[in-house]
Design a protein around this motif. Sequence first.
Motif: not given
Lengths: 104, 433
Positions: B192-193, B224-225, B259-261, B286-287
Amino acid sequence: MLVSNTTFRGLLVALAIGLLTTLQVQADEISRATLLSISCAGCHGTDGKSPGSIPVIGGKSSDFIATALRQFSSGERAGTVMGRHATGYTDEEIQLIADYFAGR
Amino acid sequence: MIKLSRRKFIRLLGATGTVSALGTLGVTLGGCSGKPGAGPRVVVVGGGFGGATCAKYLRRFNPSIQVTLVERNASFVTCPFSNTVLGGLQDMDSIQHSYDALRMQHGVKVLQDQVTAIDPAGNRVTLQGGGELEYDRLVVSPGIDFRWDSIEGLDESTSDTIPHAWKAGPQTITLRSQLETMADGGVVIIAPPDNPFRCPPGPYERASLIVNYLKTYKPRSKLLILDAKDKFSKQGLFMQAWEQLYPGMIEWVKGSDGGKIYRVDAANRTLHPEIGDPVTADVINFIPPQQAGAIVHAAGLVNADGWCPVDQRTFASTLQPNIHVIGDASIAGKMPKSGFAANSQAKVCAAAIVSELGGTAMPDPSYVNTCYSLVAPDYGISVAAVYRLQDGKIVKVEGSGGVSPMDVPAEYRRDEARYARGWYQSITQDAFG
Ligand SMILES: Cc1cc2nc3c(=O)[nH]c(=O)nc-3n(C[C@H](O)[C@H](O)[C@H](O)COP(=O)(O)OP(=O)(O)OC[C@H]3O[C@@H](n4cnc5c(N)ncnc54)[C@H](O)[C@@H]3O)c2cc1C
């Protein structure tokens, strides 16, 4: 649109455009009761005529609706979500809303 | 020089009573409303929760207004309840709505077409199918588009491999079929963004319903979130439910913990976090980060962040005349970007336009939102609020709203799941019925 204080012609054009639109809509004023009540339709359906599991409120008596809202608000009546909504309105607003749905 | 908007001018006229006085003179001018005698024209762009509701309520408030709704698709597939499709609980037909009732029962002219340009100075929009539409007022409810350039390796073409499914339709089907094809023991990632984005609890409802499916059909699998954020909507309720219903199957990694991609390798289904090693999965949802729907950008309706500033009382753009923006694309104070919020804003906007065109005063509006989430078919939770205007901003009414209580009997969750479905029936009827 830019209207200079001194250019009367500009003012006339503005007047005419404004006038034209107003001439063509014979609108009754939208009441406070309407503006408050239409927000309930997201859950209770247009005019309170819910098609699903949420109770129909359109056409119920004003007394019934007002009492329910007051009791949800005070916590006297239990519910899942109505307590969280009824607390968003004053007693006077509850009366307006109840009268609105009673007339649907 | 005084800058006098037409809107203000009408209000001025209405207030002084000049309107009716001059009205009896029968003064008319060509070029404003097309055919003489016909009512003013409102064009609505986008037939989603905001646009459809606004078109319907404009006509309900005042049937003399000519309302044209321009929507690129023949029917509308709702994002709400699309997570039940991903979880195999419902089919696509159940979340699809036609525009027949708007056409037939409410007298809205519905055009299946795409608006390619808005000309605020000329009061008209250009259609992809050719031609233009002139308007007296324009309502824009285009929803969101993605900021593809904000994540390396991600673009529109990668969404075949790495679906966003954040607009319901073909993307929902793509993600669902990937989940069906995945072997037992596979790993699913939802990414999530950061805020603001459409439907704050949506990714977590999605995680829940996907795992509800995996639990039955592929019980050795995991979800996995990888979150860009450090907290999320209804977090306590979701986490409590996950522990109870899906122990060990969902792991949430917050942004500051890796978590941040920043980069996506679509071909290898691999995500590169800012902290830690790359992560590979069998299915990746991927949102992407979001902004207002594409059409408003060239029209000069957005601020530097890509969203539309509006007068929060009327949803009139603060940047361009005679244009209102509602729904996800608008900046609506404390209201979240939800279908419920768009529906509520649409009615306020319709009331504002009708009042303005009619030269009457609109009373102070009231707005509402509730986001229901299903954590399982018989387990619902919600977050609600009632809103009012304060110093020009939409704020929560103090003492109202809040989230479902923690630690309640299963019955309570079951009731909320039932009401979530009731809500869906009511809101789609209110918007499209
Ligand atoms: C997975 C998921 C679950 C959700 N669940 C919920 C929920 O349970 N409850 C809730 O309240 N909200 C939920 N939402 C949020 C909700 O979907 C949005 O907030 C809502 O759709 C916003 O309404 P809108 O009118 O702004 O945009 P939309 O509903 O997206 O409508 C925009 C429409 O405009 C059309 N359009 C755009 N540009 C043009 C153009 N140039 N020309 C013609 N047509 C155009 C599009 O085709 C689209 O039909 C969910 C979202 C997601 C992704």
